[in-house]
Design a protein around this motif. Structure first.
Motif, PDB file in Angstrom:
ATOM      1  N   SER A  30      68.072  57.934  44.523  1.00 29.92           N
ATOM      2  CA  SER A  30      69.302  57.669  45.270  1.00 29.92           C
ATOM      3  C   SER A  30      69.018  56.798  46.477  1.00 29.92           C
ATOM      4  O   SER A  30      67.902  56.778  47.006  1.00 29.92           O
ATOM      5  CB  SER A  30      69.923  58.990  45.747  1.00 29.92           C
ATOM      6  OG  SER A  30      70.280  59.806  44.666  1.00 29.92           O
ATOM      7  N   ARG A  32      78.484  57.365  39.317  1.00 31.11           N
ATOM      8  CA  ARG A  32      77.149  57.321  39.939  1.00 31.11           C
ATOM      9  C   ARG A  32      77.210  56.881  41.399  1.00 31.11           C
ATOM     10  O   ARG A  32      76.378  57.277  42.207  1.00 31.11           O
ATOM     11  CB  ARG A  32      76.238  56.369  39.163  1.00 31.11           C
ATOM     12  CG  ARG A  32      75.975  56.777  37.733  1.00 31.11           C
ATOM     13  CD  ARG A  32      74.889  55.915  37.101  1.00 31.11           C
ATOM     14  NE  ARG A  32      75.243  54.504  37.075  1.00 31.11           N
ATOM     15  CZ  ARG A  32      74.530  53.544  37.640  1.00 31.11           C
ATOM     16  NH1 ARG A  32      73.403  53.831  38.281  1.00 31.11           N
ATOM     17  NH2 ARG A  32      74.911  52.286  37.562  1.00 31.11           N
ATOM     18  N   ARG A  50      71.418  55.134  50.024  1.00 26.50           N
ATOM     19  CA  ARG A  50      72.710  55.080  50.713  1.00 26.50           C
ATOM     20  C   ARG A  50      72.758  53.820  51.566  1.00 26.50           C
ATOM     21  O   ARG A  50      71.932  53.628  52.452  1.00 26.50           O
ATOM     22  CB  ARG A  50      72.904  56.309  51.598  1.00 26.50           C
ATOM     23  CG  ARG A  50      74.289  56.442  52.210  1.00 26.50           C
ATOM     24  CD  ARG A  50      74.403  57.741  53.005  1.00 26.50           C
ATOM     25  NE  ARG A  50      75.726  57.963  53.542  1.00 26.50           N
ATOM     26  CZ  ARG A  50      76.674  58.629  52.903  1.00 26.50           C
ATOM     27  NH1 ARG A  50      76.435  59.128  51.712  1.00 26.50           N
ATOM     28  NH2 ARG A  50      77.868  58.804  53.464  1.00 26.50           N
ATOM     29  N   TYR A  86      86.455  52.097  41.564  1.00 25.68           N
ATOM     30  CA  TYR A  86      85.147  51.609  41.156  1.00 25.68           C
ATOM     31  C   TYR A  86      85.206  50.795  39.870  1.00 25.68           C
ATOM     32  O   TYR A  86      86.087  50.986  39.035  1.00 25.68           O
ATOM     33  CB  TYR A  86      84.199  52.800  40.922  1.00 25.68           C
ATOM     34  CG  TYR A  86      84.066  53.723  42.093  1.00 25.68           C
ATOM     35  CD1 TYR A  86      84.844  54.879  42.172  1.00 25.68           C
ATOM     36  CD2 TYR A  86      83.176  53.453  43.121  1.00 25.68           C
ATOM     37  CE1 TYR A  86      84.741  55.734  43.260  1.00 25.68           C
ATOM     38  CE2 TYR A  86      83.062  54.306  44.205  1.00 25.68           C
ATOM     39  CZ  TYR A  86      83.848  55.439  44.270  1.00 25.68           C
ATOM     40  OH  TYR A  86      83.736  56.281  45.345  1.00 25.68           O
ATOM     41  N   GLN A 146      77.068  55.404  48.539  1.00 32.25           N
ATOM     42  CA  GLN A 146      76.059  56.330  48.059  1.00 32.25           C
ATOM     43  C   GLN A 146      75.777  56.024  46.601  1.00 32.25           C
ATOM     44  O   GLN A 146      76.693  56.060  45.773  1.00 32.25           O
ATOM     45  CB  GLN A 146      76.537  57.768  48.210  1.00 32.25           C
ATOM     46  CG  GLN A 146      75.587  58.821  47.637  1.00 32.25           C
ATOM     47  CD  GLN A 146      74.298  58.917  48.410  1.00 32.25           C
ATOM     48  OE1 GLN A 146      74.284  58.785  49.630  1.00 32.25           O
ATOM     49  NE2 GLN A 146      73.193  59.141  47.709  1.00 32.25           N
ATOM     50  N   THR A 181      79.404  56.288  45.074  1.00 35.04           N
ATOM     51  CA  THR A 181      80.511  56.833  45.849  1.00 35.04           C
ATOM     52  C   THR A 181      80.683  56.041  47.133  1.00 35.04           C
ATOM     53  O   THR A 181      79.724  55.872  47.892  1.00 35.04           O
ATOM     54  CB  THR A 181      80.266  58.313  46.207  1.00 35.04           C
ATOM     55  OG1 THR A 181      80.036  59.065  45.010  1.00 35.04           O
ATOM     56  CG2 THR A 181      81.472  58.885  46.940  1.00 35.04           C
ATOM     57  N   LYS A 238      80.929  53.774  37.896  1.00 39.89           N
ATOM     58  CA  LYS A 238      81.781  54.954  38.024  1.00 39.89           C
ATOM     59  C   LYS A 238      81.001  56.217  37.658  1.00 39.89           C
ATOM     60  O   LYS A 238      80.302  56.257  36.651  1.00 39.89           O
ATOM     61  CB  LYS A 238      83.005  54.797  37.109  1.00 39.89           C
ATOM     62  CG  LYS A 238      84.175  55.672  37.463  1.00 39.89           C
ATOM     63  CD  LYS A 238      85.388  55.330  36.596  1.00 39.89           C
ATOM     64  CE  LYS A 238      85.934  53.963  36.935  1.00 39.89           C
ATOM     65  NZ  LYS A 238      87.149  53.646  36.152  1.00 39.89           N
ATOM     66  N   SER A 259      82.640  55.819  50.771  1.00 39.10           N
ATOM     67  CA  SER A 259      83.333  56.691  51.715  1.00 39.10           C
ATOM     68  C   SER A 259      83.383  56.033  53.084  1.00 39.10           C
ATOM     69  O   SER A 259      82.598  55.135  53.390  1.00 39.10           O
ATOM     70  CB  SER A 259      82.632  58.050  51.811  1.00 39.10           C
ATOM     71  OG  SER A 259      81.295  57.889  52.244  1.00 39.10           O
TER      72      SER A 259
END
Length: 131
Positions: free
Chosen positions: A17, A72, A19, A65, A87, A74, A70, A76
């Protein structure tokens, strides 16, 4: 003039991951400030066209998205920091590329270069997914 700035790119292993964050400088010049406008995220892999991956509007805070990310990714809003985050989970080598955020006071198409916006772009941050 306002400028968008991305941060958080780097090297990550497949399945990992990352960000990313997008901020406007100066923050009070964010297109549509304080509660209008939108931010979109794009990416561009070497030798490929720039691809829109998602966007969020300040008025309702609901992101949308591209099918390729989509479930996976995000998007915000961090209203305290005046930033928009991306993210990215379950990253794949196909997610490699330079990631850009772009903002507009009115609309954010996921088609890069669209007359409908976004029109204020950052310089990008690189994401590399590799073992």
């Amino acid at each position: 003039d306002v400028q968008m700035m991305e941060s958080g790119g780097g090297l990550v292993q497949p399945g990992g991951s990352l960000r990313l964050s997008c901020q406007a400088s100066p923050s009070t010049r964010w297109p549509g400030y304080p509660d209008r406008g939108c931010v979109a995220w794009f990416r561009q892999a070497p030798g490929k066209e720039r691809e829109g991956i998602g966007a969020i509007y300040r008025s309702n805070g609901f992101p949308y998205y591209a099918d390729s990310v989509k479930g996976r990714f995000t998007i915000s809003m961090d209203t305290e920091k005046g930033a928009v985050s991306l993210q990215m989970d379950s990253l794949k080598p196909g997610d490699n590329g330079t990631y850009y955020c772009a903002a507009d006071a009115t609309s954010c198409s996921l088609i890069a270069g669209s007359d409908y916006g976004p029109h204020v772009w950052g310089r990008g941050t690189m994401v590399t997914v590799s073992s």
